[in-house]
Design a protein around this motif. Structure first.
Motif, mmCIF file in Angstrom:
data_model
loop_
_atom_site.group_PDB
_atom_site.id
_atom_site.type_symbol
_atom_site.label_atom_id
_atom_site.label_comp_id
_atom_site.label_asym_id
_atom_site.label_seq_id
_atom_site.Cartn_x
_atom_site.Cartn_y
_atom_site.Cartn_z
ATOM 1 N N SER A 118 0.814 -1.218 0.000
ATOM 2 C CA SER A 118 0.000 0.000 0.000
ATOM 3 C C SER A 118 0.844 1.263 0.000
ATOM 4 O O SER A 118 1.931 1.304 0.575
ATOM 5 C CB SER A 118 -0.913 0.025 1.237
ATOM 6 N N VAL A 119 0.303 2.305 -0.627
ATOM 7 C CA VAL A 119 0.765 3.680 -0.440
ATOM 8 C C VAL A 119 -0.082 4.265 0.682
ATOM 9 O O VAL A 119 -1.310 4.185 0.651
ATOM 10 C CB VAL A 119 0.594 4.513 -1.723
ATOM 11 N N ASN A 147 -0.580 25.688 9.052
ATOM 12 C CA ASN A 147 0.380 24.706 8.553
ATOM 13 C C ASN A 147 -0.023 23.304 9.031
ATOM 14 O O ASN A 147 -0.079 23.042 10.231
ATOM 15 C CB ASN A 147 1.773 25.071 9.066
ATOM 16 N N VAL A 148 -0.331 22.415 8.088
ATOM 17 C CA VAL A 148 -0.756 21.057 8.427
ATOM 18 C C VAL A 148 0.244 20.053 7.850
ATOM 19 O O VAL A 148 0.931 20.345 6.867
ATOM 20 C CB VAL A 148 -2.172 20.758 7.887
ATOM 21 N N PRO A 149 0.352 18.877 8.446
ATOM 22 C CA PRO A 149 1.318 17.896 7.942
ATOM 23 C C PRO A 149 0.819 17.156 6.704
ATOM 24 O O PRO A 149 -0.379 17.019 6.491
ATOM 25 C CB PRO A 149 1.470 16.922 9.120
ATOM 26 N N LEU A 150 1.755 16.700 5.914
ATOM 27 C CA LEU A 150 1.496 15.763 4.819
ATOM 28 C C LEU A 150 2.695 14.841 4.716
ATOM 29 O O LEU A 150 3.836 15.298 4.664
ATOM 30 C CB LEU A 150 1.292 16.497 3.489
ATOM 31 N N MET A 151 2.420 13.545 4.708
ATOM 32 C CA MET A 151 3.476 12.564 4.468
ATOM 33 C C MET A 151 2.915 11.428 3.649
ATOM 34 O O MET A 151 1.735 11.079 3.755
ATOM 35 C CB MET A 151 4.104 12.074 5.773
ATOM 36 N N ILE A 152 3.769 10.874 2.800
ATOM 37 C CA ILE A 152 3.374 9.780 1.907
ATOM 38 C C ILE A 152 4.413 8.683 2.034
ATOM 39 O O ILE A 152 5.597 8.899 1.744
ATOM 40 C CB ILE A 152 3.270 10.258 0.448
ATOM 41 N N HIS A 153 3.964 7.513 2.472
ATOM 42 C CA HIS A 153 4.866 6.373 2.607
ATOM 43 C C HIS A 153 4.689 5.456 1.406
ATOM 44 O O HIS A 153 3.574 5.033 1.093
ATOM 45 C CB HIS A 153 4.599 5.595 3.899
ATOM 46 N N LEU A 154 5.784 5.158 0.729
ATOM 47 C CA LEU A 154 5.765 4.304 -0.451
ATOM 48 C C LEU A 154 6.011 2.855 -0.061
ATOM 49 O O LEU A 154 6.700 2.580 0.927
ATOM 50 C CB LEU A 154 6.840 4.770 -1.442
ATOM 51 N N PRO A 155 5.480 1.912 -0.806
ATOM 52 C CA PRO A 155 5.714 0.493 -0.491
ATOM 53 C C PRO A 155 7.206 0.178 -0.446
ATOM 54 O O PRO A 155 7.956 0.532 -1.360
ATOM 55 C CB PRO A 155 5.027 -0.232 -1.651
ATOM 56 N N GLY A 156 7.630 -0.445 0.640
ATOM 57 C CA GLY A 156 9.026 -0.834 0.773
ATOM 58 C C GLY A 156 9.962 0.283 1.178
ATOM 59 O O GLY A 156 11.167 0.061 1.328
ATOM 60 N N GLN A 157 9.446 1.499 1.371
ATOM 61 C CA GLN A 157 10.301 2.632 1.709
ATOM 62 C C GLN A 157 10.819 2.511 3.139
ATOM 63 O O GLN A 157 10.049 2.274 4.079
ATOM 64 C CB GLN A 157 9.532 3.945 1.555
ATOM 65 N N LEU A 158 12.109 2.678 3.321
ATOM 66 C CA LEU A 158 12.739 2.592 4.632
ATOM 67 C C LEU A 158 13.335 3.921 5.071
ATOM 68 O O LEU A 158 13.409 4.218 6.256
ATOM 69 C CB LEU A 158 13.836 1.512 4.631
ATOM 70 N N ARG A 159 13.782 4.713 4.119
ATOM 71 C CA ARG A 159 14.394 5.995 4.425
ATOM 72 C C ARG A 159 13.516 7.129 3.910
ATOM 73 O O ARG A 159 13.035 7.099 2.776
ATOM 74 C CB ARG A 159 15.785 6.091 3.808
ATOM 75 N N GLY A 160 13.341 8.114 4.758
ATOM 76 C CA GLY A 160 12.487 9.222 4.390
ATOM 77 C C GLY A 160 13.202 10.303 3.610
ATOM 78 O O GLY A 160 14.437 10.294 3.474
#
Length: 429
Positions: free
Chosen positions: A255-256, A292-305
């Motif tokens: 999942s994203v 100011n609000v947060p936004l983050m997107i985690h990619l499949p398999g992502q380990l480092r931001g």
């Protein structure tokens, strides 16, 4: 920036509103989430200052701190809601359209067939479901969800006899019901776009004592600021449980995950910026920090931001997510009033209702027009929070954002009335 017209709808003359921006060569992250599930979580009343901030030695958002270090993290994102507040944030993130401001978009345009993220995902064979513990009629979501093309919405009836706050069940219950539905879809090899709209950190920020995890001094305990910090800390905890469940079920690597805040929690009319700075131990600006609000997107398999410093707004969420999911908006002839934040080197996002019309954030400043418009407006650096005296360089951005919001208004007004039998938005029995 080019605006693209959704091919199923009547064409109107929308000219490019800004100069063509320079892109960073090849399209960064295009298709990184292609073929995976998409999970979007809208966090209630969540401001960006909470991330990496501690109170009396306790991190306010330990889960999100860790998530930001493993994801694409956008620290310069700003709310763009109008009167519809949370429901407007849902509308904007799902359409890349500006709210009109004085009336909730779910009320004003819930009878339309809106070009949306759900419909884009449908074209890729995805199911699109949305989850919220409140009654679906609140903010006319029973109209908005079909307008946005969601297949099924899960509301209060899925959380019987669960009382966490005046809005109903807890975020933990929200995620528990959601994970079971998502597991079933995945088991049947059905790709899904799932939206979760949290509520446990909603004002007035009163949560049950047995859910409070922060240990606050007497000076903060029971006060409005202490209640807010306690509620968002719980929301962070509940998100952590959901992430653990995604990992346990194997959905995490399939999942994203998109997490963003809908709007401010600390109303600038009720909380003094200087007092907040002292209480929190951080610089706090009455407008920039509030919006100011947060936004983050985690990619499949992502380990480092990776920190993406590009300024943006909620109108940019759809184009950015579409790029990651491998959807070419130009090829789809989709009208987007935001930009893909991963592939643009300059951006301007407008705001109205909570600021005067014509207010905008760009890569450098927050600009707020005065009584005479631009000429007596003020600019403040979004990095240093200090006043910028020379406003002349921002005249073109001011003119562009005025025109862009007018064009967005014209566009949404001409969208066709939705046929009642065509629009999704069922409640699963």
């Amino acid at each position: 920036m080019a605006l693209f017209l959704w091919h199923n709808y009547k064409s109107i003359d929308i000219k490019p509103l800004l100069k063509q921006y320079n892109f960073w060569g090849s399209r960064a992250c295009f298709g990184k989430g292609y073929g995976t599930h998409l999970i979007v979580i809208q966090l209630e009343s969540f401001q960006n200052f909470l991330i990496h901030t501690s109170i009396q030695g306790q991190p306010l958002t330990p889960v999100i701190n860790k998530l930001s270090a493993e994801s694409l993290y956008f620290p310069h994102i700003f709310q763009q809601i109008g009167r519809g507040n949370t429901s407007d944030a849902e509308f904007i993130s799902n359409t890349s359209l500006y709210p009109v401001g004085a009336v909730a978009m779910s009320t004003k345009y819930g009878d339309r067939e809106l070009p949306s993220l759900a419909r884009l995902m449908h074209q890729k064979g995805y199911a699109a479901n949305t989850f919220h513990v409140n009654d679906v009629s609140f903010w006319d979501r029973n109209q908005m969800y079909p307008a946005l093309g969601f297949d099924t919405f899960y509301d209060r009836r899925y959380f019987p006899q669960m009382k966490f706050s005046r809005f109903g069940a807890s975020d933990e219950d929200l995620y528990r019901v959601g994970i079971n539905k998502l597991k079933t879809l995945d088991k049947h090899h059905k790709k899904f776009y799932a939206q979760f709209v949290t509520a446990s950190s909603h004002s007035p920020f009163t949560i049950p004592d047995n859910s409070k995890r922060l240990k606050l001094s007497q000076a903060l305990k029971g006060g409005a600021l202490g209640e807010y910090l306690t509620a968002v800390n719980y929301a962070d905890y509940a998100l952590g449980i959901f992430i653990d469940q995604l990992k346990e079920t194997g959905l995490w690597d399939k999942s994203v995950l998109v997490v963003y805040g809908d709007h401010f929690g600390l109303n600038k009319k009720k909380f003094d910026a200087k007092k907040l700075s002292r209480a929190l131990g951080i610089p706090y600006h009455k407008q920039i920090s509030t919006f100011n609000v947060p936004l983050m997107i985690h990619l499949p398999g992502q380990l480092r931001g990776k920190i993406i410093k590009q300024t943006g707004g909620q109108v940019d969420i759809l184009p950015t997510v579409a790029n990651i999911m491998g959807i070419d908006l130009e090829a789809e002839a989709f009208t987007a009033f935001g930009q893909d934040l991963l592939n643009v080197d300059h951006n301007v996002v407008g705001m109205r209702y909570y600021l005067p019309t014509g207010s905008f954030f760009n890569n450098e400043v927050l600009f707020i027009p005065g009584e005479k418009g631009f000429v007596d407006g003020t600019a403040t650096s979004i990095r240093t929070l200090q006043r910028v005296e020379d406003i002349a360089p921002y005249k073109s951005d001011y003119d562009d954002i005025i025109q862009r919001m007018k064009s967005s208004d014209r566009y949404v007004k001409q969208l066709p009335i939705r046929r009642k039998e065509s629009g999704g938005g069922n409640i699963e029995e």
